[in-house]
Design an enzyme around this catalytic site. Sequence first.
Site, mmCIF file in Angstrom:
data_model
loop_
_atom_site.group_PDB
_atom_site.id
_atom_site.type_symbol
_atom_site.label_atom_id
_atom_site.label_comp_id
_atom_site.label_asym_id
_atom_site.label_seq_id
_atom_site.Cartn_x
_atom_site.Cartn_y
_atom_site.Cartn_z
ATOM 1 N N HIS A 1 8.798 0.757 1.781
ATOM 2 C CA HIS A 1 7.952 -0.319 1.279
ATOM 3 C C HIS A 1 7.934 -1.465 2.299
ATOM 4 C CE1 HIS A 1 5.964 -2.905 -1.600
ATOM 5 N NE2 HIS A 1 6.808 -3.866 -1.240
ATOM 6 N N ARG B 1 -2.173 12.586 -14.791
ATOM 7 C CA ARG B 1 -1.187 12.363 -13.721
ATOM 8 C C ARG B 1 -0.097 13.427 -13.787
ATOM 9 N NH1 ARG B 1 -1.224 7.503 -11.002
ATOM 10 N NH2 ARG B 1 -2.595 5.925 -11.857
ATOM 11 N N MET C 1 -0.272 7.035 -1.940
ATOM 12 C CA MET C 1 -0.816 5.995 -2.813
ATOM 13 C C MET C 1 -1.030 6.447 -4.255
ATOM 14 S SD MET C 1 -0.761 3.584 -0.719
ATOM 15 C CE MET C 1 -1.626 2.255 -1.535
ATOM 16 N N ARG C 2 -0.081 7.197 -4.796
ATOM 17 C CA ARG C 2 -0.138 7.593 -6.207
ATOM 18 C C ARG C 2 1.198 7.293 -6.852
ATOM 19 N NH1 ARG C 2 -4.799 8.005 -8.051
ATOM 20 N NH2 ARG C 2 -4.025 9.239 -9.796
ATOM 21 N N GLU D 1 9.776 -0.073 10.147
ATOM 22 C CA GLU D 1 9.734 1.068 9.220
ATOM 23 C C GLU D 1 10.036 2.359 9.965
ATOM 24 O OE1 GLU D 1 6.192 1.324 6.789
ATOM 25 O OE2 GLU D 1 6.016 -0.847 6.685
ATOM 26 N N SER E 1 1.794 7.123 10.112
ATOM 27 C CA SER E 1 2.625 6.730 11.257
ATOM 28 C C SER E 1 4.113 6.879 10.912
ATOM 29 C CB SER E 1 2.301 5.311 11.738
ATOM 30 O OG SER E 1 2.736 4.348 10.811
#
Length: 218
Positions: free
Chosen positions: A112, A68, A93-94, A177, A16
């Site tokens: 955030h 990673r 989400m990493r 946001e 979003s």
Amino acid sequence: MSSLPSIGVLVSGSGSNLQAIIDAVEAGCIPCKIGVVISNKADAYGLVRARSHGIPTEFVDHRSFDSREAFDAHLVKILRSYDIRLVCLAGFMRLLTPTFLGAFPMRVLNIHPALLPSFPGTHGPRDALNYGVRFSGCTVHFIDEGIDTGPIVAQAVVPVYEDDTEESLAARILKEEHRVYPMAIRLFLEEKLTISEKKVFTGNAGRISGFSCRNPDT
Ligand code: GRF
């Protein structure tokens, strides 16, 4: 060929915030084009949103890399191939390693769902609610090597009510946001931001006059 800079957006889910950025770019409110949207999740709805606006997308499965760093190096390669000036994390989400951050120093933004430095981590609205704070909100910040510790660019505040659930608070924050993230990206691209000793300065762009707020406001 367009002379506008390109930004890259990294998503893992609904997207979003990506949508808010797309809308702001299409409305001419942010001077850039979205060069590429990358997701580490094949079914991220953010990819659907991007494609429906004709934006190139890439799916990169983090599980198919040994480390990673190797995953990050691959992301960097893709972003460089699109000549990306700014990377925007939007529900990605990493955690990013120095391999990535070194390639885009102070050129990675994140949104955030809490007023940092309070409530870092993955449960901002829940943690704010459990603590009993009267205000929460969202923070746009540069990414550094810590978890939600990078220099703060912009924040928006919302009240927390006693009958809030995690969902109702998160929804109130999310609405903000969508306003504050495009604004912060615009400030970056207009080169209004300078960073000194972990603090971001905007040259007083958008200074609020006479702000004051209470909760409860009886
Ligand atoms: C937002 O709450 C954002 O603050 C956090 O992840 C969520 C992403 O939501 N980083 P969406 O995918 O943009 O809808």
